[in-house]
Scaffold this active site. Structure first.
Site, mmCIF file in Angstrom:
data_model
loop_
_atom_site.group_PDB
_atom_site.id
_atom_site.type_symbol
_atom_site.label_atom_id
_atom_site.label_comp_id
_atom_site.label_asym_id
_atom_site.label_seq_id
_atom_site.Cartn_x
_atom_site.Cartn_y
_atom_site.Cartn_z
ATOM 1 N N HIS A 119 88.611 25.609 166.043
ATOM 2 C CA HIS A 119 87.332 26.180 165.606
ATOM 3 C C HIS A 119 86.191 25.327 166.144
ATOM 4 O O HIS A 119 86.331 24.116 166.324
ATOM 5 C CB HIS A 119 87.255 26.303 164.082
ATOM 6 N N ASP A 121 82.856 25.498 164.874
ATOM 7 C CA ASP A 121 81.779 25.176 163.932
ATOM 8 C C ASP A 121 82.067 23.847 163.250
ATOM 9 O O ASP A 121 83.209 23.370 163.253
ATOM 10 C CB ASP A 121 81.623 26.299 162.889
ATOM 11 N N ASP A 152 86.850 16.826 163.603
ATOM 12 C CA ASP A 152 87.105 18.165 163.031
ATOM 13 C C ASP A 152 86.156 19.178 163.651
ATOM 14 O O ASP A 152 85.112 19.459 163.096
ATOM 15 C CB ASP A 152 86.945 18.097 161.513
ATOM 16 N N GLU A 186 85.231 28.562 160.730
ATOM 17 C CA GLU A 186 86.356 28.041 159.929
ATOM 18 C C GLU A 186 85.859 27.335 158.684
ATOM 19 O O GLU A 186 86.464 27.425 157.613
ATOM 20 C CB GLU A 186 87.203 27.090 160.780
ATOM 21 N N GLU A 187 84.737 26.648 158.821
ATOM 22 C CA GLU A 187 84.251 25.818 157.712
ATOM 23 C C GLU A 187 83.707 26.644 156.548
ATOM 24 O O GLU A 187 83.381 26.096 155.501
ATOM 25 C CB GLU A 187 83.205 24.810 158.215
ATOM 26 N N GLU A 213 94.903 22.802 164.041
ATOM 27 C CA GLU A 213 94.656 21.559 163.301
ATOM 28 C C GLU A 213 95.517 21.534 162.031
ATOM 29 O O GLU A 213 96.070 22.539 161.628
ATOM 30 C CB GLU A 213 93.176 21.483 162.910
HETATM 31 ZN ZN LIG Z 1 88.690 21.826 160.934
#
Ligand SMILES: [Zn+2]
Length: 484
Positions: A119, A121, A152, A186-187, A213
């Site tokens: 991802h 974002d 991340d 994703e966040e 991840e």
């Molecule tokens: Zn992540």
């Protein structure tokens, strides 16, 4: 036809290119403010004379969610990077400024083998002044690349992009498709990213195997090197507890039934909630391998084992606690509209992480049981992401293990099944039939406790970007490259 050795040498030679790509991505603030699911604006009640409710910082759409993330510039950067090596990436827009990019190195038709997922974002930076380095600077100090999203997960975005580029440059022949999907949102739960892609363009994501991840932090015990491969993840739900009282002018509060005071008992019960304990996940069967503790873990003794481990293995102990039970925590509270009126209503929002076998109905029933006997209390459960799991009994375990050994040059590495206790996008591709694992191995010498995902001073050790790229190329070699 290049050998694997030659391919890995190409990865090493392109190491700097991967680092610079990560830096460029970190410098693009694709920040997802995560305001989805907020209550609609404006709040009920009227402002008094000369007063007005403060404007919200962002505008809500009809669903009560906000278009944030602004992933498009980052997706365009990846598209241009791929295009420079003759790989065509396609950008999909779930909203005007929300963008995901997919690419496909085609092999024999009708045989999609591997999907590399990530991802683009990142979570917001709350207070930049607490950071030792510019959160959007992508600076490198002492072998670590600093910035929001560095761990991340923009390092992996860069590693996946570089892996595809290296395979293209080497001109390898493929037995099936090698897919890349770098998505938005994703966040905030993925509804504008992998969720949207899986709903509208599932064919871009379908593959026998997928990696994402979740797992890959090395655990060392003397000479032993152990990696968890995360095969599944907990579900995420939001439980909203609506408390209704009766308002009155604040000058005679005894004539009201203050919703804020009613919330007191609700909060006490949430705080002291004792969830059911379960050691059903396959990771508990490798507890001895991980800790040397020979007691067979059961629902009755696991808390004792966790307590025993805490002084020496704090992270592992906390992880085992999270993997053995549902969590319920109050994370937001809203009540009242005016300081001179007693609150009529109070809304307590809780975050819930459920185990793979626990359904939305189970969570609703648990919270209702917890709040039994309290008048004016209504429980509403909203599932934002269902729990999901792939089996550890899959060919992908062997491929991932082999690829990791090849990437780090050790053949004595141990692997154990793990459970992701947070949310990842893997839950959107498992229903498409993909066996999806959360596994991106950091370098064995990497101190992943410094990664600080979602925290201040988030950073990634630069050599792990190369390790992950080597692993992905080796994984492609194992699963999709035609060796003939
Ligand atoms: Zn992540």
């Amino acid at each position: 036809m290049a050998s694997l050795e030659e391919l890995l040498k190409m990865v090493d030679e392109a190491q700097q290119e991967g680092v610079e790509l990560t830096q460029a991505l970190v410098r693009i603030p694709s920040v997802n403010t995560g305001r989805n699911n907020e209550p609609p604006w404006p709040p009920s009640g009227k402002p008094g004379p000369g007063e007005s409710f403060a404007e919200p910082e962002v505008a809500y759409d009809k669903s009560g969610s906000v278009p944030t993330g602004d992933e498009l510039p980052a997706a365009e950067l990846i598209r241009d990077k791929l295009a420079a090596d003759g790989i065509e990436g396609a950008i999909y827009h779930s909203q005007e400024n929300r963008a995901s990019i997919v690419a496909n190195l085609r092999g024999q038709p009708g045989n999609a083998r591997l999907l590399m997922m990530s991802h683009i974002d990142v979570v917001p930076v709350e207070d930049a002044s607490q950071w030792t380095h510019d959160p959007f600077g992508g600076e490198i100090h002492d072998g670590r690349l600093y910035g929001r999203g560095s761990s991340d997960m923009k390092s992996t975005v860069a590693a996946e992009t570089m892996a595809m580029i290296i395979l293209k440059r080497a001109g390898v022949k493929l037995k099936g498709d090698l897919k890349l999907a770098i998505c938005a949102d994703e966040e905030s739960g993925g509804a504008y990213g992998f969720g949207w892609m899986a709903q509208h363009f599932p064919e871009t994501l379908e593959a026998e195997f997928a990696v994402n991840e979740g797992g890959g932090a090395p655990m060392k015990d003397g000479d032993r090197l152990i990696y968890p491969i995360n095969t599944g993840e907990k579900g995420r739900l939001e439980v909203r507890i609506h408390i209704t009282g009766r308002g009155f002018h604040a000058s005679q509060p005894w004539r009201a039934d203050n919703a804020i005071y009613k919330a007191e008992e609700v909060i006490r019960r949430i705080r002291t909630y004792q969830p059911e304990v379960s050691v059903d996940h396959e990771l508990f069967s490798s507890l001895e391998q991980l800790t040397g503790i020979t007691d067979k873990p059961t629902a009755l003794n696991i808390d004792e084992i966790i307590e025993q481990l805490t002084p020496t293995h704090e992270n592992l102990a906390s992880y085992l606690k999270a993997c053995s039970r549902m969590t319920l925590v109050a994370s937001m509270i809203q009540a009242g509209v005016k300081s001179n009126s007693v609150a009529e209503t109070c809304l307590i929002t809780c975050d819930v992480r459920s185990l793979p076998h626990q359904t939305t109905d189970y969570v609703q029933a648990e919270v209702e049981k917890l709040l039994e006997g309290l008048a004016g209390v209504r429980v509403e459960t909203i599932e934002t992401s269902p729990p999901s799991a792939s089996t550890f009994d899959s060919e992908l375990v062997d491929h991932v293990a082999k690829a990791t050994s090849l990437a780090i040059g050790r053949d004595d590495v141990e692997f154990v099944p793990g459970l992701t206790v947070g949310f990842t996008d893997s839950s959107f591709v498992r229903p498409l039939g993909n066996v999806a694992y959360g596994f991106m191995p950091s370098h064995p010498d990497s101190d992943t406790s410094k990664n600080g995902a979602h925290n201040i001073n988030e950073s990634m050790d630069v050599q792990s970007i190369n390790t992950i790229t080597r692993y992905l190329v080796a994984l492609a070699w194992e699963t999709v490259v035609d060796h003939g």
